[in-house]
Design a protein around this motif. Structure first.
Motif, PDB file in Angstrom:
ATOM      1  N   HIS A  14       0.847  -1.192   0.000  1.00 21.95           N
ATOM      2  CA  HIS A  14       0.000   0.000   0.000  1.00 21.95           C
ATOM      3  C   HIS A  14       0.883   1.242   0.000  1.00 21.95           C
ATOM      4  O   HIS A  14       1.844   1.322   0.779  1.00 21.95           O
ATOM      5  N   ARG A  32     -12.163   3.166  -6.009  1.00 19.70           N
ATOM      6  CA  ARG A  32     -12.194   1.920  -6.770  1.00 19.70           C
ATOM      7  C   ARG A  32     -13.427   1.859  -7.686  1.00 19.70           C
ATOM      8  O   ARG A  32     -14.477   2.415  -7.365  1.00 19.70           O
ATOM      9  N   HIS A  43      -9.641   4.088  -1.239  1.00 21.56           N
ATOM     10  CA  HIS A  43      -8.566   3.184  -0.817  1.00 21.56           C
ATOM     11  C   HIS A  43      -7.227   3.818  -1.195  1.00 21.56           C
ATOM     12  O   HIS A  43      -7.167   4.743  -2.015  1.00 21.56           O
ATOM     13  N   MET A 130     -14.865   4.426   2.972  1.00 22.06           N
ATOM     14  CA  MET A 130     -13.490   3.974   2.842  1.00 22.06           C
ATOM     15  C   MET A 130     -13.404   2.520   3.293  1.00 22.06           C
ATOM     16  O   MET A 130     -14.054   2.136   4.269  1.00 22.06           O
ATOM     17  N   VAL A 131     -12.615   1.738   2.588  1.00 20.74           N
ATOM     18  CA  VAL A 131     -12.409   0.349   2.967  1.00 20.74           C
ATOM     19  C   VAL A 131     -11.827   0.303   4.386  1.00 20.74           C
ATOM     20  O   VAL A 131     -10.838   0.964   4.684  1.00 20.74           O
ATOM     21  N   CYS A 134      -8.113  -0.391   4.695  1.00 19.63           N
ATOM     22  CA  CYS A 134      -7.270   0.763   4.379  1.00 19.63           C
ATOM     23  C   CYS A 134      -7.254   1.750   5.544  1.00 19.63           C
ATOM     24  O   CYS A 134      -6.195   2.258   5.933  1.00 19.63           O
TER      25      CYS A 134
END
Length: 493
Positions: A14, A32, A43, A130-131, A134
C-alpha cells in the motif's frame, strides 16, 4: 501447532503518498471502480506481488507507476505500517504500508477500468466510504505505531464504521509511540475509539502524556503519573479547586489509581515557553497570568500556616549540587536555610506547584490563558507559585507590574522573606537534578540564580544588634525585593 491448517495469507503493498497541504498533511487516495473488491470505496494505491520473483518494494514501485503514473525512487520508500487483516468473509492477508514523500510526475488516474477518481485528503477529513482495511492502516500510521491487527467479524461492514472498528495496535518495546494496552483500553472506555496517539511528554519529566484523537474528531489528553503521590495530587486538584477556574484549565474525564492514569479534556493555545510577543501583548498576557494566579489562590478559603519552609531535602540536593558550586555558594545556601527557621509561617492556599511559562498556554484567537500540568499541586503559601515564574519578568519591570496588577495586590514583607528562601532552595534542587539527569541548562540556571541572589545581599545596617547571630535579618527581604523588581533570575525547572 494447535491448528491443522497452515496460513498462506497473500501479501499486499500500500502506498501512503503524503504531502504538506494548506490544511496540514494530506494523503493521496483513489476511488475503486469496476469488477474489483469494494467498488465505489476509497482506498490507497495498492496491489499484490506479481509472483515470487518480485519483492514488496519493487511491487510498490510498479503499483505506483501503473496506478497513478508516478515514478518513485527506491531510496525514497520508507517502511510505515504492517497490518494483519481478516475480512468479514473470513479471508486473511498481510498488508505492508509504505510512506513516500517524493516522486516524479503528477499522480492521476491511469487505470480507469478499476479506478475512476483520485484526490488529496487531509487526515482529519478522510472521505467516505473507505475500505475498513485501508482505514486501519492509516489510523495505525497516524498513531505512530508500526504494527496492528485488524480482524473483522462476520457481518462487519466492508466500509469503515467507527462502531465496528476492530483495529488493535501492537506496541513496540521500550518507550513507544502509544501507551500500553491497559491504558488504551481505559482511555477508550472513557471517550470512545481513539484513532491517533501522539506522545507529547515533557522531556524532563518521568510522567508520560499523549494527545489522543478519537474517531469523531475529538481531542483528549491521557497522562500517566510517575508516582502515586503525583497522581493523587493532580486528581485531588482536578476534583477540588480546578473547577473554580472555569474554562482556564482542563477537566478530569476519568481517573484510574491502579494505572496512575487520567483522561483530560484538551485546552487551546500554545505554550508560552519560548514564545515571542510584542511588548504590549506581553503585558496583557502577564496581567492575565496574575489574574489566573489569584484565581488559583482564592479558589478556597486560606488556612492558618503551620511548620517551617521545606528545607528537609536541602542536604540531599546540596550533596548533588556541591561539585558545581562556586566559592562561597555553600555558605550562602546554609545561611539562608538557617534564616528560614525564624520566618513566620504564612497562610496556606491551593497552589499549582509549577506555575511557570511552560505550563501556561495562550490562545491568540480567543485572547485566553490556560494552565496545565497540576500534578505538583498542594496547599502552601501563595508565594510558592511565584518562585519559578519570576524568571519570566527578569529585566522587565513592566511585566512584573502587569502580573502584580492582575494579581490584585503586592507581596507582603513576610512573603518577600519566604520568596528568597524558596528561590535558593529551588536553585539548589535544579542544580542537583540537572547534574544527575545530564541537563546542563538546569545547572546553569541554578548557578545563575545563586550568583544574583548573592549579589543582591546588603550589609546589615545594625551589625552590633545582630553580632551574636552573625545574620543579616534584613537580607531576605532585600534580596526578594530585588527579585520582585526583576533584577535577577529565579531557577525555572
Amino acid at each position: 501447532m494447535s491448528g491443522t491448517q497452515l496460513h498462506t495469507e497473500p501479501l499486499d503493498v500500500h502506498l501512503i503518498a503524503v504531502r504538506d497541504g494548506e490544511a496540514g498533511v494530506e494523503v493521496r487516495l483513489s476511488r475503486r471502480a469496476g469488477d474489483v473488491y469494494a467498488p465505489g470505496f476509497w482506498h490507497l494505491i495498492s496491489g499484490h506481488l506479481d509472483g515470487p520473483q518480485e519483492d514488496m518494494v519493487t511491487a510498490l514501485l510498479r503499483e505506483a507507476r501503473e496506478g497513478s503514473g508516478v515514478v518513485v525512487d527506491p531510496a525514497d520508500v520508507r517502511a510505515a505500517v504492517t497490518v494483519h487483516h481478516r475480512s468479514p468473509a473470513g479471508g486473511a492477508r498481510v498488508g505492508v504500508f509504505f510512506e513516500v514523500r517524493r516522486w516524479n510526475g503528477i499522480p492521476e488516474v491511469m487505470e480507469p477500468l478499476v479506478c475512476h477518481a483520485m484526490g488529496w485528503f487531509s487526515f482529519d477529513a478522510l472521505p467516505e466510504p473507505m475500505v475498513a482495511y485501508c482505514r486501519a492502516g492509516l489510523d495505525t500510521y497516524r498513531a505512530g505505531a508500526r504494527m496492528a491487527v485488524h480482524f473483522q467479524e462476520p457481518g462487519d461492514p466492508i466500509a469503515y464504521d467507527p462502531s465496528a472498528d476492530r483495529l488493535v495496535l501492537v506496541p513496540e518495546p521500550g518507550r513507544g509511540a502509544v501507551p500500553e494496552q491497559a491504558v488504551r483500553a481505559f482511555a477508550e472506555q472513557a471517550v470512545g475509539r481513539i484513532t491517533a496517539w501522539t506522545d507529547v511528554s515533557w522531556a524532563r519529566e518521568e510522567s508520560r502524556v499523549w494527545r489522543a484523537d478519537d474517531a469523531e474528531g475529538g481531542e483528549w489528553y491521557v497522562k500517566i503519573h510517575q508516582s502515586d503521590r503525583f497522581h493523587q495530587r493532580e486528581v485531588a486538584a482536578l476534583r477540588g479547586w480546578v473547577p473554580a477556574l472555569g474554562a482556564a484549565a482542563p477537566r478530569l474525564v476519568a481517573a484510574d489509581a491502579t494505572l496512575r492514569a487520567v483522561v483530560l479534556t484538551a485546552v487551546a493555545g500554545r505554550t508560552l515557553h519560548g514564545a515571542v510577543h510584542p511588548p504590549e501583548q506581553q503585558r496583557r498576557i502577564f496581567h492575565r497570568i496574575g489574574q489566573l494566579a489569584a484565581a488559583i489562590h482564592r479558589s478556597a478559603p486560606p488556612r492558618p500556616g503551620a511548620g517551617t519552609l521545606p528545607v528537609g531535602k536541602l542536604e540531599r540536593h546540596l550533596a548533588g549540587a556541591l561539585p558545581h558550586l562556586g566559592p562561597g555558594d555553600e555558605k550562602f545556601i546554609r545561611a539562608t536555610a538557617e534564616e528560614a527557621a525564624g520566618l513566620a509561617p504564612l497562610e496556606t492556599v491551593p497552589t499549582h506547584g509549577e506555575f511557570q511559562l511552560r505550563n501556561l498556554r495562550w490562545d491568540e484567537t480567543a485572547d485566553a490563558l490556560y494552565v496545565i500540568d497540576i500534578e505538583r499541586s498542594e496547599e502552601g503559601p501563595a508565594i510558592r507559585d511565584f518562585v519559578r515564574l519570576s524568571d519570566a519578568w527578569h529585566g522587565r519591570t513592566d511585566l512584573l507590574h502587569a502580573v502584580m496588577d492582575g494579581y490584585g495586590r503586592p507581596f507582603t514583607p513576610e512573603e518577600e522573606d519566604q520568596l528568597t528562601t524558596l528561590s535558593v532552595l529551588d536553585a539548589v534542587s535544579g542544580i542537583s537534578y540537572g547534574a544527575a539527569h545530564g541537563d546542563p541548562e538546569l545547572v546553569e540556571r541554578g548557578l545563575r540564580t545563586l550568583a544574583w541572589l548573592r549579589t543582591a545581599q546588603r550589609p546589615c545596617p545594625h551589625p552590633a544588634r545582630h553580632e551574636e547571630q552573625h545574620v543579616d535579618v534584613h537580607r531576605p527581604r532585600r534580596v526578594a525585593a530585588a527579585l520582585r523588581r526583576g533584577e535577577g533570575v529565579a531557577a525555572a525547572r
